[in-house]
Enzyme design. Structure first.
Site, PDB file in Angstrom:
ATOM      1  N   SER A 193      95.715  88.105  22.080  1.00  0.00           N
ATOM      2  CA  SER A 193      95.396  88.222  23.335  1.00  0.00           C
ATOM      3  C   SER A 193      94.639  89.811  23.716  1.00  0.00           C
ATOM      4  O   SER A 193      94.400  90.046  24.821  1.00  0.00           O
ATOM      5  CB  SER A 193      96.324  87.946  24.327  1.00  0.00           C
ATOM      6  N   THR A 202      79.821  76.414  68.497  1.00  0.00           N
ATOM      7  CA  THR A 202      80.965  75.519  67.775  1.00  0.00           C
ATOM      8  C   THR A 202      80.192  74.341  67.263  1.00  0.00           C
ATOM      9  O   THR A 202      79.127  73.954  68.017  1.00  0.00           O
ATOM     10  CB  THR A 202      81.963  75.143  69.041  1.00  0.00           C
ATOM     11  N   HIS A 203      80.524  73.651  66.258  1.00  0.00           N
ATOM     12  CA  HIS A 203      79.829  72.510  65.700  1.00  0.00           C
ATOM     13  C   HIS A 203      78.322  73.198  65.229  1.00  0.00           C
ATOM     14  O   HIS A 203      77.593  72.322  65.205  1.00  0.00           O
ATOM     15  CB  HIS A 203      79.757  71.328  66.599  1.00  0.00           C
ATOM     16  N   SER A 252      60.950  85.829  45.076  1.00  0.00           N
ATOM     17  CA  SER A 252      60.823  84.630  44.200  1.00  0.00           C
ATOM     18  C   SER A 252      59.786  84.749  43.245  1.00  0.00           C
ATOM     19  O   SER A 252      58.828  85.557  43.229  1.00  0.00           O
ATOM     20  CB  SER A 252      60.478  83.448  45.289  1.00  0.00           C
ATOM     21  N   LYS A 298      58.689  84.844  49.889  1.00  0.00           N
ATOM     22  CA  LYS A 298      59.958  84.788  50.047  1.00  0.00           C
ATOM     23  C   LYS A 298      60.659  85.919  49.996  1.00  0.00           C
ATOM     24  O   LYS A 298      60.524  87.053  49.348  1.00  0.00           O
ATOM     25  CB  LYS A 298      60.421  83.872  48.779  1.00  0.00           C
ATOM     26  N   ASN A 304      64.887  86.496  49.793  1.00  0.00           N
ATOM     27  CA  ASN A 304      65.964  85.761  49.611  1.00  0.00           C
ATOM     28  C   ASN A 304      67.163  86.440  49.840  1.00  0.00           C
ATOM     29  O   ASN A 304      67.271  87.628  49.487  1.00  0.00           O
ATOM     30  CB  ASN A 304      65.988  84.947  48.282  1.00  0.00           C
ATOM     31  N   GLU A 358      74.389  84.671  49.224  1.00  0.00           N
ATOM     32  CA  GLU A 358      74.625  83.381  48.368  1.00  0.00           C
ATOM     33  C   GLU A 358      75.405  83.469  47.379  1.00  0.00           C
ATOM     34  O   GLU A 358      76.325  82.715  46.999  1.00  0.00           O
ATOM     35  CB  GLU A 358      73.250  82.797  47.818  1.00  0.00           C
ATOM     36  N   GLN A 418     100.639  83.419  28.779  1.00  0.00           N
ATOM     37  CA  GLN A 418      99.398  84.234  28.514  1.00  0.00           C
ATOM     38  C   GLN A 418      98.098  84.051  29.114  1.00  0.00           C
ATOM     39  O   GLN A 418      97.366  84.943  29.314  1.00  0.00           O
ATOM     40  CB  GLN A 418      99.443  84.412  26.839  1.00  0.00           C
ATOM     41  N   LYS A 464      96.338  86.106  32.643  1.00  0.00           N
ATOM     42  CA  LYS A 464      95.493  87.431  32.281  1.00  0.00           C
ATOM     43  C   LYS A 464      93.880  87.111  33.018  1.00  0.00           C
ATOM     44  O   LYS A 464      93.643  87.654  33.795  1.00  0.00           O
ATOM     45  CB  LYS A 464      95.528  88.196  31.314  1.00  0.00           C
TER      46      LYS A 464
END
Ligand code: ARG
Length: 458
Positions: free
Chosen positions: A23, A155-156, A277, A283, A285, A290, A322, A325
């Protein structure tokens, strides 16, 4: 490297088994904790007379030098060592001879690794708390600048009632403050000393576990030796706390992604915190948000993995453990990186109060206030609710909103309507009259800001 335990064996370990079992490639991170734990153990051994003060001095000097050399890079990890504990002990013995061989008296790697992991978990818990605190400060900063910034509350994901950007940000403050509470709480249970449990059944040596506890600033000594070496609840608790932090981050990430879209246009991300992009020149982004949202999945996986590892393990130590970790390291690294970068992204984000207000006016987020107006004139709430429902239907058919209805139109629906309805459905009135505790009016929000700052100050 030859094995410390090879006395019992007639053959060398198979190379693949050795690699499989080893390890050190990941537990090398625990070197500082391992050395600090060993320093406390050696001091205790000398204090109770199990080893001589001379030996304990040699061990202390040797370990301190190893720590310095590892920190400076002068000493590199031997990847053929089975784990960090074996590596440091072997290096110590290389440097100080027989005294090094006495260090492991009244100790096992089972209680040693449990101690190292607890110390590491405490270190990471403290680091995460600090990062979350500064993240909350960023959120409060945005709230302070936007106590009157009207936005639609959802809401929703449908426009519901008027709120402010401050109220919205303070909701996240509440979540992250709870995260800090949880971290502080699990820290208490982590600071329980396992050292002295030895392999599983304690020792016949007259060790002083309280001494080690005080030296390492732990809260208490674990009262059962078998639990001390086989408990990994503290790892699961930190993983669970981290997973929940990441769930909170992913919710905010989702809002950032939505708000940055052309459909919402509530925010403009700083160019330094957005990406382009490779094909679409138009674009911009929200990759940071994300990725933060995506990494929440990975951290939830770390938690699930560890729960599955621990499930069904008989007492006491088993090598399965072990596996505690890599998932812990991954989750802690991830949350620290994500929250830090997310905070920087938010600090550089421009919030468009104009677009938020415009959107707020488009919907019917003052509909409840219109019904409440009728209630205050004496109508039962259900009756008022029905009347306003019909008005909304009328508005949708005729391209109107509540503020653009004429008084005559209002009166068609109920004679209780009067000129003062315009004040009642005015969005700023709707907002500022929401003075109940925790509500989005400026006064209520200012109180919330004080509350958050007070909790942060502690
Ligand atoms: N590398 C091991 C771990 O991380 C250390 C403890 C090993 N103990 C043992 N008896 N094999 O869990």
């Amino acid at each position: 490297m030859s094995k410390m335990w090879d006395g019992r064996f007639g053959k060398e370990i198979d190379k693949d088994v050795n690699d499989f079992n080893s390890s050190i490639m990941f537990d090398k991170r625990l070197y500082e904790e391992d050395i600090k734990g060993s320093l406390a153990h050696a001091a205790m051994l000398a204090a109770v007379g199990i080893i001589s003060y001379d030996d304990s001095q040699l061990i202390t000097d040797g370990l301190t030098a190893i720590l310095d050399d590892l920190n400076s890079g002068k000493l590199v990890f031997d990847m053929t060592a089975e784990d960090i504990h074996m590596f440091i002990e072997a290096e110590l013995t290389k440097r100080v001879g027989d005294a090094g061989k006495r260090l492991h008296t009244a100790r096992s790697r089972n209680d040693q690794v449990a101690l190292d992991m607890r110390m590491y978990v405490v270190k990471e818990t403290n680091a995460i708390i600090e990062i979350i605190k500064s993240f909350i400060k960023t959120l409060v900063g945005i709230a302070e600048k936007n106590t009157s910034t009207l936005m639609p509350g959802y809401t929703h994901l449908q426009q519901a009632q008027p709120v402010t950007l401050a109220e919205h940000m303070l909701a996240y403050c509440a979540m992250f403050l709870r995260d800090i509470d949880r971290l502080n709480d699990s820290k208490k249970r982590t600071l329980v000393l396992p050292l002295g449990a030895c392999a599983l059944a304690g020792t016949t040596f007259p060790i002083d576990r309280q001494y080690v506890k005080d030296k390492l600033d732990f809260n208490e000594v674990g009262f059962n030796s078998m639990d001390c070496v086989s408990d990994r609840d503290f790892v699961i608790e930190l993983l669970s706390n981290i997973a929940l932090i990441m769930v909170h981050i992913s919710r905010l990430a989702e809002e950032v992604i939505l708000w940055a879209s052309a459909e919402f246009k509530f925010i403009e991300l700083d160019d330094a915190y957005a990406t382009g992009s490779s094909i679409m020149p138009n674009k911009k982004n929200p990759d940071v948000a994300e990725l933060a949202r995506g990494k929440s999945g990975r951290v939830i996986g770390d938690l699930m993995g560890m729960l599955a590892v621990m499930k069904g393990i008989p007492l006491a130590y088993n090598k399965d453990m072990q596996e505690d970790k890599e998932c812990l390291f991954d989750a802690a690294d991830t949350v620290k990186q994500v929250v830090t970068i997310f905070g920087k992204m938010l600090e550089t984000t421009t919030f468009s109060d104009g677009n938020m207000a415009k959107d707020a006016e488009k919907g019917f987020i003052n509909a409840t206030d219109c019904a409440d107006y009728l209630v205050k004139k004496g109508l039962p709430f259900r009756t008022a609710y029905k009347i306003v429902g019909s008005i909304i239907g009328y508005c949708i058919k005729n391209g109107k909103v509540l503020t653009s209805m004429t008084l005559d139109e209002y009166k068609e629906f109920s004679e209780f309507f009067d000129k003062d309805v315009y004040d009642a459905v005015n969005l700023n009135t709707c907002l500022n009259k929401r003075t109940s505790e925790g509500a989005p009016s400026k006064v209520s929000v200012e109180k919330q800001i004080k509350t958050v700052k007070g909790k942060l100050g502690k």
